[in-house]
Design a protein around this motif. Structure first.
Motif, short mmCIF file in Angstrom:
data_model
loop_
_atom_site.label_atom_id
_atom_site.label_comp_id
_atom_site.label_asym_id
_atom_site.label_seq_id
_atom_site.Cartn_x
_atom_site.Cartn_y
_atom_site.Cartn_z
N GLN A 217 -52.30 93.87 66.10
CA GLN A 217 -53.73 93.77 65.89
C GLN A 217 -54.20 94.67 64.74
OE1 GLN A 217 -55.08 94.71 69.85
NE2 GLN A 217 -55.31 92.57 70.41
N ILE A 218 -53.58 95.84 64.62
CA ILE A 218 -53.92 96.73 63.52
C ILE A 218 -53.64 96.05 62.19
CG2 ILE A 218 -53.30 98.88 62.35
CD1 ILE A 218 -52.70 100.04 65.13
N VAL A 219 -52.43 95.53 62.04
CA VAL A 219 -52.05 94.89 60.79
C VAL A 219 -52.90 93.64 60.55
CG1 VAL A 219 -50.16 93.73 59.56
CG2 VAL A 219 -49.69 95.77 60.93
N ASN A 220 -53.16 92.88 61.62
CA ASN A 220 -53.91 91.64 61.48
C ASN A 220 -55.36 91.91 61.05
OD1 ASN A 220 -53.78 88.81 61.61
ND2 ASN A 220 -54.78 88.79 63.60
N THR A 221 -55.96 92.95 61.62
CA THR A 221 -57.33 93.29 61.23
C THR A 221 -57.40 93.78 59.79
OG1 THR A 221 -57.91 93.82 63.50
CG2 THR A 221 -59.33 94.70 61.78
N LEU A 222 -56.46 94.64 59.42
CA LEU A 222 -56.40 95.08 58.03
C LEU A 222 -56.19 93.88 57.11
CD1 LEU A 222 -54.21 98.29 58.37
CD2 LEU A 222 -56.66 98.19 57.89
N ASN A 223 -55.37 92.96 57.58
CA ASN A 223 -55.04 91.77 56.79
C ASN A 223 -56.27 90.93 56.52
OD1 ASN A 223 -53.64 89.75 55.53
ND2 ASN A 223 -52.57 89.04 57.34
N TRP A 224 -57.08 90.71 57.55
CA TRP A 224 -58.20 89.78 57.42
C TRP A 224 -59.54 90.47 57.21
CZ3 TRP A 224 -56.76 85.09 56.40
CH2 TRP A 224 -55.51 84.66 56.84
N ARG A 225 -59.54 91.82 57.06
CA ARG A 225 -60.80 92.52 56.85
C ARG A 225 -60.82 93.41 55.61
NH1 ARG A 225 -65.79 91.22 58.85
NH2 ARG A 225 -65.41 89.87 60.63
N PHE A 226 -59.65 93.70 55.06
CA PHE A 226 -59.66 94.61 53.91
C PHE A 226 -60.39 94.02 52.72
CE2 PHE A 226 -56.42 91.96 52.15
CZ PHE A 226 -56.43 92.21 50.78
N ASP A 227 -60.45 92.67 52.64
CA ASP A 227 -61.13 92.04 51.52
C ASP A 227 -62.63 92.33 51.53
OD1 ASP A 227 -60.83 90.56 53.87
OD2 ASP A 227 -61.45 88.70 52.92
N TYR A 228 -63.20 92.57 52.72
CA TYR A 228 -64.62 92.93 52.78
C TYR A 228 -64.84 94.30 52.12
CZ TYR A 228 -65.67 89.10 56.01
OH TYR A 228 -65.86 87.87 56.57
N LEU A 229 -63.95 95.24 52.41
CA LEU A 229 -64.03 96.55 51.78
C LEU A 229 -63.82 96.43 50.27
CD1 LEU A 229 -62.02 98.72 54.34
CD2 LEU A 229 -64.49 98.38 54.21
#
Length: 505
Positions: A217-229
């Motif tokens: 879940q950590i990797v998946n969230t970073l994967n699909w949310r880092f683009d917002y940052l």
């Protein structure tokens, strides 16, 4: 299987009612807030929410999934889950309080300080939620979930819309989130009373199941949310506002159309995890049904989004049209393998899911960064299209490994839905191209209603024509017919059933 199938169908009906209400409120809320707020307002809240999601996921304990999979959880398990969740919520609230000002400096957004403090309070409240509510999903009981979902969405909607109309402030989004979370905590104890104790027992038992799942879940969230940052830092709050609203609206049709089904899947798979043939058959049936619903919803919105956005949100939101067109279809196509997550969890293959998430992260990050550097916001969107399609293929390959169903067999099970969605998209695009441009709102609304009706007719007609030509094989059409039959049977007058039996005699 019939007992489980019946409960899944009943649960799906309850969830369908709740999602219909929640989806209606969410859509109406988005339109009202978009009229009363600016893209920059959405951008600053999206930035705070992205940080919240990343930090929350990094510290996620996956206790709900562990309780569902546990054969006989006791009160001590629920008390331990409450203790761990409350402790985590308190620590995260303190972290957000300390990180609020540095985050505002980092992203050069003074408003982010207050948003971060409020979201810290929200995550603290989320840790106080009744842990026993997860048993409603485990036992496939969903009417309480209906009460929870509708009540929290309704209170959040009222709070957000009221503040937006009166003050035209981004605080409408923040306070709406706080009210939603507070309602969730209160109602969770009303629908399923429980008095938790403070205990740290069963920690090893919880962590042995959730370690790999949490890592994934950590990797998946970073994967699909880092683009917002990335977008917020490099392109600014206004671009992030467009990106956030466009992404959410693109995801909404697929998510809302399929959630009543997918929310019941994990407990259903967990109940038959030790019977591989039944598990494989159940996966194919449910996945084909999910795709048959998701494809027309996602692709349909993609082909009608131009008049839809101009009619409902106004010209100031025209830049999100391209975002929705690109992403809505991809979200729909990703459902071809999206059920691998509950499937892998039911089989206890959380390590395998973590490896998949890590590999996708390694692929997605450089593509998204390159897209932004070379083409700005459109480049980010195109990067998401490519990686989304690639992840669908990876998921189908993983399904083959878990239950032995080949990628070709998975595509074959969805062939009618894929062809029908293609016919629908082609027909609607052709009709839209030849319709005269509508400048006023009534004409635009009529045009939108016409092409939506055309799309629905083309999809349904093509699907059932292909089903008849293929001599009515088992598939989504059969499932839909059975579900409708059960629903109609429940709606019959009480005296009709005995009469029917008497006629048979």
């Amino acid at each position: 299987m019939s007992g489980i199938s019946g409960r899944l169908i009943k649960g799906s009906i309850w969830l369908s009612f709740s999602r219909a209400i929640v989806n209606g409120l969410a859509t109406l809320s988005t339109f009202i807030l978009a009229w009363n707020l600016t893209p920059s307002d959405f951008g600053v809240v999206a930035l705070g929410m992205t940080i919240l999601l990343i930090v929350s996921t990094v510290t996620e304990l996956s206790l709900a999934e562990a309780l569902i999979r546990h054969e006989a959880p006791k009160d001590s398990h629920f008390s331990a889950a409450f203790t761990l969740n409350a402790t985590r919520g308190l620590l995260l609230a303190l972290f957000f309080a300390g990180f609020a000002w540095p985050a505002a400096r980092l992203f050069d957004e003074p408003r982010l300080t207050g948003v971060m403090l409020a979201l810290g309070l929200s995550v603290f409240m989320s840790g106080l939620t009744n842990p026993r509510r997860i048993m409603l999903q485990r036992d496939l009981i969903f009417w309480q979930e209906f009460v929870l979902a509708v009540s929290q969405k309704l209170t959040g909607f009222i709070a957000a819309v009221t503040i937006a109309i009166i003050y035209h402030s981004y605080w409408a989004l923040v306070i709406g989130t706080l009210v939603t979370q507070a309602t969730n905590v209160v109602v969770s104890y009303l629908v399923l009373p429980f008095w938790p104790r403070i205990t740290f027992r069963h920690m090893r038992e919880f962590f042995s199941f959730s370690a790999w799942l949490t890592a994934g879940q950590i990797v998946n969230t970073l994967n699909w949310r880092f683009d917002y940052l990335l977008v917020g830092k490099m392109l600014g709050g206004t671009s992030l506002g467009y990106y956030s609203v466009g992404s959410n609206l693109a995801m909404m049709p697929t998510r809302e159309a399929t959630l009543p089904l997918t929310q019941t899947i994990y407990p259903g798979f967990a109940n038959i995890q030790h019977d591989p043939p039944r598990l494989a058959a159940a996966y194919q049936r449910v996945q084909a049904l999910v795709a048959a619903v998701a494809l027309p919803a996602g692709i349909g919105v993609a082909v009608v989004v131009d008049p839809l956005v101009r009619l409902t949100l106004g010209e100031k939101w025209a830049p999100i049209i391209f975002i929705i067109q690109a992403l809505a279809s991809v979200f729909a196509l990703q459902t071809l393998g999206s059920l691998v997550q509950p499937l892998g969890m039911a089989k206890g293959e959380t390590r395998l899911l973590f490896i998949r998430d890590t590999q996708m992260f390694a692929v997605r990050v450089p593509i998204m960064v390159a897209g932004l550097l070379f083409a700005g916001l459109p480049g980010v969107v195109l990067g998401r299209v490519f990686t989304g399609l690639f992840s669908a293929l990876v998921n189908m390959i993983l399904v083959r490994r878990l239950i032995g169903v080949t990628v070709l067999a998975q595509l074959r099970a969805n062939s009618r839905a894929l062809v029908s969605a293609g016919v629908m998209a082609a027909g609607v695009s052709f009709a839209s191209h030849h319709l005269a441009y509508a400048a006023d709102k009534p004409a635009l609304a009529l045009q939108l209603a016409t092409i939506v009706a055309l799309g629905g007719f083309l999809y349904c007609a093509t699907t059932f024509l292909l089903w008849e030509l293929m001599r009515r094989p088992d598939g989504p059409e059969t499932e839909i017919r059975n579900i409708l039959g059960k629903m109609l049977a429940r709606l019959r007058p009480v005296g009709s059933a005995p009469a029917a039996k008497q006629t048979e005699k």
